[in-house]
Scaffold this motif. Structure first.
Motif, PDB file in Angstrom:
ATOM      1  N   ALA A 240       0.857  -1.181   0.000  1.00 56.71           N
ATOM      2  CA  ALA A 240       0.000   0.000   0.000  1.00 56.71           C
ATOM      3  C   ALA A 240       0.892   1.230   0.000  1.00 56.71           C
ATOM      4  O   ALA A 240       1.951   1.241   0.637  1.00 56.71           O
ATOM      5  CB  ALA A 240      -0.931   0.013   1.211  1.00 56.71           C
ATOM      6  N   CYS A 241       0.446   2.251  -0.713  1.00 53.94           N
ATOM      7  CA  CYS A 241       1.207   3.493  -0.764  1.00 53.94           C
ATOM      8  C   CYS A 241       0.628   4.463   0.278  1.00 53.94           C
ATOM      9  O   CYS A 241      -0.583   4.683   0.318  1.00 53.94           O
ATOM     10  CB  CYS A 241       1.129   4.110  -2.160  1.00 53.94           C
ATOM     11  SG  CYS A 241       2.144   5.597  -2.344  1.00 53.94           S
ATOM     12  N   PHE A 242       1.485   5.010   1.119  1.00 53.62           N
ATOM     13  CA  PHE A 242       1.053   5.915   2.177  1.00 53.62           C
ATOM     14  C   PHE A 242       1.705   7.284   1.979  1.00 53.62           C
ATOM     15  O   PHE A 242       2.881   7.387   1.616  1.00 53.62           O
ATOM     16  CB  PHE A 242       1.443   5.376   3.555  1.00 53.62           C
ATOM     17  CG  PHE A 242       0.633   4.195   3.994  1.00 53.62           C
ATOM     18  CD1 PHE A 242      -0.560   4.365   4.677  1.00 53.62           C
ATOM     19  CD2 PHE A 242       1.062   2.907   3.714  1.00 53.62           C
ATOM     20  CE1 PHE A 242      -1.302   3.278   5.079  1.00 53.62           C
ATOM     21  CE2 PHE A 242       0.322   1.810   4.109  1.00 53.62           C
ATOM     22  CZ  PHE A 242      -0.873   1.992   4.790  1.00 53.62           C
ATOM     23  N   GLU A 243       0.895   8.308   2.218  1.00 56.73           N
ATOM     24  CA  GLU A 243       1.419   9.661   2.306  1.00 56.73           C
ATOM     25  C   GLU A 243       1.737   9.916   3.780  1.00 56.73           C
ATOM     26  O   GLU A 243       0.839  10.102   4.594  1.00 56.73           O
ATOM     27  CB  GLU A 243       0.403  10.661   1.780  1.00 56.73           C
ATOM     28  CG  GLU A 243       0.914  12.103   1.796  1.00 56.73           C
ATOM     29  CD  GLU A 243      -0.133  13.084   1.291  1.00 56.73           C
ATOM     30  OE1 GLU A 243       0.034  13.628   0.204  1.00 56.73           O
ATOM     31  OE2 GLU A 243      -1.145  13.261   2.020  1.00 56.73           O
ATOM     32  N   LEU A 244       3.010   9.890   4.110  1.00 53.86           N
ATOM     33  CA  LEU A 244       3.445  10.012   5.497  1.00 53.86           C
ATOM     34  C   LEU A 244       3.736  11.477   5.819  1.00 53.86           C
ATOM     35  O   LEU A 244       4.506  12.134   5.112  1.00 53.86           O
ATOM     36  CB  LEU A 244       4.698   9.168   5.729  1.00 53.86           C
ATOM     37  CG  LEU A 244       4.530   7.656   5.550  1.00 53.86           C
ATOM     38  CD1 LEU A 244       5.861   6.952   5.752  1.00 53.86           C
ATOM     39  CD2 LEU A 244       3.478   7.103   6.496  1.00 53.86           C
ATOM     40  N   GLY A 261       3.630  10.964  13.818  1.00 53.11           N
ATOM     41  CA  GLY A 261       3.514  10.646  12.408  1.00 53.11           C
ATOM     42  C   GLY A 261       2.123  10.197  12.020  1.00 53.11           C
ATOM     43  O   GLY A 261       1.432   9.519  12.798  1.00 53.11           O
ATOM     44  N   TYR A 262       1.720  10.589  10.826  1.00 52.47           N
ATOM     45  CA  TYR A 262       0.442  10.174  10.256  1.00 52.47           C
ATOM     46  C   TYR A 262       0.723   9.554   8.879  1.00 52.47           C
ATOM     47  O   TYR A 262       1.611  10.016   8.156  1.00 52.47           O
ATOM     48  CB  TYR A 262      -0.513  11.358  10.079  1.00 52.47           C
ATOM     49  CG  TYR A 262      -0.736  12.181  11.318  1.00 52.47           C
ATOM     50  CD1 TYR A 262      -1.738  11.864  12.219  1.00 52.47           C
ATOM     51  CD2 TYR A 262       0.074  13.286  11.606  1.00 52.47           C
ATOM     52  CE1 TYR A 262      -1.939  12.626  13.364  1.00 52.47           C
ATOM     53  CE2 TYR A 262      -0.110  14.055  12.741  1.00 52.47           C
ATOM     54  CZ  TYR A 262      -1.129  13.720  13.618  1.00 52.47           C
ATOM     55  OH  TYR A 262      -1.318  14.467  14.745  1.00 52.47           O
ATOM     56  N   GLY A 263      -0.031   8.553   8.539  1.00 47.75           N
ATOM     57  CA  GLY A 263       0.123   7.930   7.226  1.00 47.75           C
ATOM     58  C   GLY A 263      -1.225   7.649   6.598  1.00 47.75           C
ATOM     59  O   GLY A 263      -2.007   6.863   7.149  1.00 47.75           O
ATOM     60  N   ARG A 264      -1.506   8.273   5.486  1.00 50.58           N
ATOM     61  CA  ARG A 264      -2.784   8.072   4.795  1.00 50.58           C
ATOM     62  C   ARG A 264      -2.571   7.158   3.596  1.00 50.58           C
ATOM     63  O   ARG A 264      -1.666   7.361   2.784  1.00 50.58           O
ATOM     64  CB  ARG A 264      -3.355   9.409   4.339  1.00 50.58           C
ATOM     65  CG  ARG A 264      -4.591   9.304   3.448  1.00 50.58           C
ATOM     66  CD  ARG A 264      -5.466  10.514   3.598  1.00 50.58           C
ATOM     67  NE  ARG A 264      -6.025  10.607   4.939  1.00 50.58           N
ATOM     68  CZ  ARG A 264      -6.830  11.583   5.345  1.00 50.58           C
ATOM     69  NH1 ARG A 264      -7.159  12.550   4.505  1.00 50.58           N
ATOM     70  NH2 ARG A 264      -7.286  11.606   6.589  1.00 50.58           N
ATOM     71  N   ASP A 265      -3.411   6.131   3.511  1.00 48.91           N
ATOM     72  CA  ASP A 265      -3.343   5.181   2.411  1.00 48.91           C
ATOM     73  C   ASP A 265      -3.840   5.865   1.136  1.00 48.91           C
ATOM     74  O   ASP A 265      -5.018   6.214   1.014  1.00 48.91           O
ATOM     75  CB  ASP A 265      -4.198   3.948   2.726  1.00 48.91           C
ATOM     76  CG  ASP A 265      -4.000   2.827   1.711  1.00 48.91           C
ATOM     77  OD1 ASP A 265      -3.497   3.112   0.614  1.00 48.91           O
ATOM     78  OD2 ASP A 265      -4.345   1.672   2.021  1.00 48.91           O
TER      79      ASP A 265
END
Length: 782
Positions: A240-244, A261-265
């Motif tokens: 999965a690609c995450f915008e960290l 940190g936050y990571g959005r799929d």
């Protein structure tokens, strides 16, 4: 009275001072003296005379009485003195006691005053304490209420964070995880308690962990946020690609304590973007390629129309022909407008090689070049050097497109002189032929700066009045030559003309003849099957068991080595692609064991076998392709164990026959011959069970394939495509096997341009082919 006390005291003092003896002597003398005086006085008064005997009597009385009197008095005095001293001491002590009493009384008075003051203070303190206790109770109650609110809010925040699909974590200044949410747990496969204290290097691959740690460090050092995209892998293998996004994390006193940190799929967004890019790319490719390919023959229409217009024509013919000429020119302008509306520099080309008659191909090029040169009054020279093969295996359409473009440009930019086409051929060995084409003109030439850009999309030489096209021709030619495994370059001097050269290799075409495989009596063998795909294991084991052989299975290379070293087998079927190592690594390890009596080893490969010698050179005794067919198994066992050796001609015929069968399978949805063999050998129930197993495993394969495609992970795409190819081939799904073969072959020049289409085809068509297979099985007897 006072005097008596004074005399008594004086007496005591004298006794004390002189001692008893001296005081007694003095007292006796004094007594005797006074006794004599008193006795004499009395006698004189009474008798009128003093007699000596009276004096002696007084002296004797004094001598006898005085010591006793003195003695008793001394004792009394001593006792009195002792009593006095004791009394003095007692008086002194009483004085001390009194003084102390006075002091104590004074202190008591002070203490009483202080005690009264303290008592008042205590009363006040007690009142204050009671008030403070009440205030404390109120404060505790308020704190409890506030704590309940905080706990409720914390629980709400925690619930919100845990329910969020986004990754949430925080780490300390040492880069160790301090907490995370459920999404992070799901990604790492570890619960929060297990993650606490871990660093990124304990959780991720080295490359990802290094990026993770570097961005954390940047946030801590700059106190600024960092945002980047990262592909991460879940425990089940899908990506999965995450915008960290990482921000500084502060404590209560506003001190920096770590990173939040936050990571959005964004996988779906990436897929959507890729789909948009692919759609745009496909549209542009279609427009550019079609318009350019149509323009080339359209130029022929324009040129021939112009030539005919210069000839003798009737008025009606001239009108019709002029309409054709104008329409062709208009269509060319429309193509230019279409390309200008959608300029895009990414293209894909699929090269389809097939046998072409090379001499006829060269004549076509010469004829078109001659027509174009004659229109401008140019001389055309066409020279061939080397032996011209009758047939070559190449994509004639693409090669013709490149050469026509070069010839058209040479004619367009040459006002006078000649255009020369030279063809060179050379033998490269292994039936390979080297081809070189040179298209040279005496035109305006290309500047040194322009030569570096001439193959760029839409590039046109500045200031050239003849550069009226769209500028895609040479770019397309460059891409086509790259796709064909060749190259194109230019040499030129401004005002002296230009020479374009293309160079590539092709295969010579040889005829293949089919021959039957001689049958041989089969030996019952103990076989080790090394295969990691469950469906392939099921099918291969069933085939070998039906043929009477006993089968042991190893699902990875290490297990295969252990089983081969600890057991005796008559034959080993060894898959080339294993999860931990290649089949070639396994055979190398086994060959290096001098104490091992190694049986024949046959390579299993999902690829088409063009040259068995490559497998033999790497340690194998033979090689056959998957999916296994009964003929292939019996054939290889016959070659290895038959009492009568097959001749070289029969072996060659077998190889040729197998290659032809494999090539024929690519044109069908199902490999009916293979399925019929499975049906006859295994029965309908076992074949249907294999199909159901394929349906169960495909969703997982496709999930990993799709996420790896979005992540552009080439190795993972090839690995999953290989698994799908093997699984599809095991149940005779020829089309899916064929497409998967393309998807697992990144060495192809246009692999990246086509992989999206191949994966999409697998996703959309495999179920249709499975349904066809089920229908075919249901329609079979038995």
């Amino acid at each position: 009275m006072i005097k008596i006390r004074a005399w008594a005291q004086y007496y005591v003092d004298m006794l004390t001072k002189l001692g008893v003896i001296r005081f007694s002597i003095i007292s006796a003398a004094t007594t005797i003296f006074f006794s004599i005086m008193i006795q004499a006085s009395i006698n004189y008064i009474l008798r009128g005379e003093v007699q000596l005997d009276d004096l002696y009597a007084a002296i004797l009385f004094a001598i006898i009485v005085t010591p006793w009197v003195v003695f008793f008095l001394s004792i009394v005095v001593q006792q009195l003195e002792d009593s006095r001293k004791r009394l003095s001491k007692m008086v002194y002590k009483l004085q001390e006691v009194r003084a102390r009493d006075l002091q104590l009384q004074q202190e008591l008075q002070v203490n009483l005053i202080e005690l009264n003051a303290e008592f008042e203070e205590r009363k006040k303190a007690e009142a204050d304490r009671k008030q403070a206790f009440k205030d404390l109770e109120n404060e505790v109650f308020q704190r409890e209420q506030a704590q309940l609110v905080v706990e409720e809010r914390s629980a709400l925040v925690r619930s919100f964070i845990d329910s969020s699909p986004d990754l949430v974590y925080y780490s300390n200044e040492q880069g160790q995880f301090s907490g995370c949410n459920l999404a992070m747990e799901s990604l790492t496969g570890k619960i929060e308690k297990e993650l606490i204290g871990f660093t990124p290097f304990d959780v991720y691959d080295t490359e990802i962990a290094a990026k993770f740690a570097a961005t954390d460090k940047a946030v801590l050092s700059t106190q600024l946020s960092e945002t980047y995209e990262q592909w991460l892998t879940y425990p089940d293998g899908h990506k999965a690609c995450f915008e960290l996004r990482k921000v500084p994390f502060f404590g209560r006193r506003n001190e920096s304590i770590g990173v939040l940190g936050y990571g959005r799929d964004i996988t779906e967004r990436k897929k959507y973007q890729d789909a948009l890019e692919k759609a745009s790319r496909d549209k542009t490719t279609f427009i550019s390629t079609i318009s350019h390919e149509l323009r080339t023959p359209l130029n022929g229409v324009v040129g021939l129309s112009r030539i005919l217009l210069d000839g003798s024509l009737s008025e009606e013919q001239r009108q019709h022909l002029n309409t054709i000429y104008v329409s062709a020119q208009t269509m060319g302008n429309i193509f230019n407008d279409i390309i200008d509306l959608d300029k895009f520099d990414r293209r894909k080309f699929e090269i389809v090689n097939q046998p072409i008659e090379f001499r006829s191909f060269l004549n076509d090029i010469k004829t078109l070049a001659l027509l174009q040169a004659d229109q401008k009054g140019l001389v055309l020279a066409f020279d061939v050097f080397g032996d011209i093969p009758d047939f070559i295996n190449a994509d004639g359409t693409r090669l013709r497109q490149v050469l026509w473009n070069l010839v058209s440009n040479a004619v367009k930019f040459t006002d006078s002189g000649e255009v020369r086409i030279r063809v060179f051929t050379s033998e490269e060995g292994d039936n390979r032929i080297g081809l070189t084409f040179e298209v040279e003109d005496t035109g305006i030439g290309i500047s040194a700066e322009g030569q570096d850009k001439i193959f760029a999309m839409y590039y046109q030489e500045q200031g050239s009045k003849r550069a009226t096209g769209t500028g895609i021709g040479l770019s397309v030619a460059k891409s086509l030559m790259t796709a064909m495994g060749g190259d194109i370059w230019v040499s030129s001097e401004l005002g002296e003309g230009a020479c374009f050269t293309i160079e590539f290799d092709v295969d010579g075409v040889e005829s293949l003849q089919q021959s039957d495989v001689p049958e041989a009596e089969q030996t019952k063998l103990s076989i080790l099957l090394v295969e990691d795909i469950e469906l392939n294991v099921t099918v291969c084991t069933a085939i070998l068991n039906k043929l009477g052989h006993s089968v042991a299975v190893a699902i990875d290379g290490q297990r295969a080595i252990e089983m081969a070293e600890n057991n005796h087998y008559d034959l080993i079927f060894l898959d080339i692609n294993l999860p931990d190592m290649t089949g070639f690594d396994v055979i190398k390890t086994l060959r290096e064991n001098d104490e091992l009596e190694l049986p024949p080893v046959v390579a299993l490969t999902a690829n088409v076998i063009n040259n068995r010698q490559e497998y033999i050179d790497k340690g194998m005794d033979d090689a056959i392709s998957k999916p296994l067919s009964i003929n292939a198994v019996t054939g290889v066992i016959s070659r290895l164990f038959s009492s009568s050796e097959l001749g070289a001609e029969s072996h060659l015929n077998y190889v040729v026959d197998e290659l032809i069968d494999e090539q024929n399978m690519l044109d069908e949805y199902l490999d009916v011959d293979l399925l019929q063999q499975y049906l006859d050998t295994l029965g309908k129930d076992l074949l249907l069970e294999s199909v159901r197993l394929f349906e169960q495993t495909m969703p997982h394969y496709l999930t990993l394939l799709n996420t790896n495609l979005t992540a552009r992970d080439q190795d993972a795409i090839v690995d999953e495509a290989h698994k799908i190819k093997g699984a599809a081939g095991s149940i005779g799904l020829t089309r899916i096997q064929q497409v998967s073969q393309l998807a697992q072959s990144p060495e192809q020049p246009t692999w990246w341009q086509n992989i999206d289409d191949w994966v999409e085809q697998i996703n959309t068509e495999y179920q249709h082919d499975v349904n066809r297979l089920k229908t075919w099985i249901a329609n079979q007897d038995g």
